[in-house]
Design a protein around this motif. Structure first.
Motif, PDB file in Angstrom:
ATOM      1  N   ARG A 229      64.508  54.995  23.898  1.00 34.62           N
ATOM      2  CA  ARG A 229      62.911  54.319  23.573  1.00 34.62           C
ATOM      3  C   ARG A 229      61.831  55.590  23.999  1.00 34.62           C
TER       4      ARG A 229
ATOM      5  N   GLN B  52      70.089  54.118  29.699  1.00 31.92           N
ATOM      6  CA  GLN B  52      68.888  54.188  28.877  1.00 31.92           C
ATOM      7  C   GLN B  52      68.224  55.579  28.710  1.00 31.92           C
TER       8      GLN B  52
ATOM      9  N   LEU C 286      66.144  43.887  26.643  1.00 30.79           N
ATOM     10  CA  LEU C 286      67.421  44.365  27.403  1.00 30.79           C
ATOM     11  C   LEU C 286      67.831  43.130  28.382  1.00 30.79           C
TER      12      LEU C 286
END
Length: 134
Positions: free
Chosen positions: A13, A60, A80
């Motif tokens: 991300r 992540q 999440l």
């Protein structure tokens, strides 16, 4: 190796502030830094922060390009979800808030029925679920 349950999964991300993202995930949630790379000005080289629980089959990756930052555009369903299998500890929610999180009502009733939703500094919702996952 085939793509199956043994394959490692990385979810990437964009982040506008890797320091804030790290505080939230490491000091708040309790993940560990697995890798870090600071952009050095070379075109196409981004700053990276990879976090996860040691030994887990997923982590992540948070990415920041100082020359052209990708703006996080989370939707209410970009969740999440962490299945705790127990009541959500109030101390954990407070720690997440102290480290940049904001408790928010869930967009989907699941989040309020089965846990607590905390928005990270980039606006992504984290659901701490009381449920387990087989």
């Amino acid at each position: 190796m085939p793509a199956d349950a043994a394959a490692h999964v990385r979810i990437a991300r964009p982040s506008l502030d890797l320091e804030a993202a790290e505080r939230f995930r490491v000091a708040g949630l309790g993940l560990a830094v697995q890798y870090r790379h600071e952009a050095d000005g070379t075109p196409g080289r981004h700053s990276l922060l990879m976090v996860g629980w040691p030994g887990a089959g997923r982590h992540q990756e948070l990415v920041h390009d100082p020359a052209a930052p990708g703006v996080p555009r989370p939707t209410p369903e970009d969740l999440l979800v962490v299945h705790l299998g127990e009541e959500v500890p109030g101390a954990l929610v407070r720690r997440l808030e102290e480290h940049g999180g904001t408790r928010v009502p869930a967009h989907n009733p699941y989040g309020d029925t089965w846990g607590v939703t905390v928005q990270d500094p980039d606006g992504h919702p984290l659901v701490l679920s009381t449920r387990t996952w087989p």
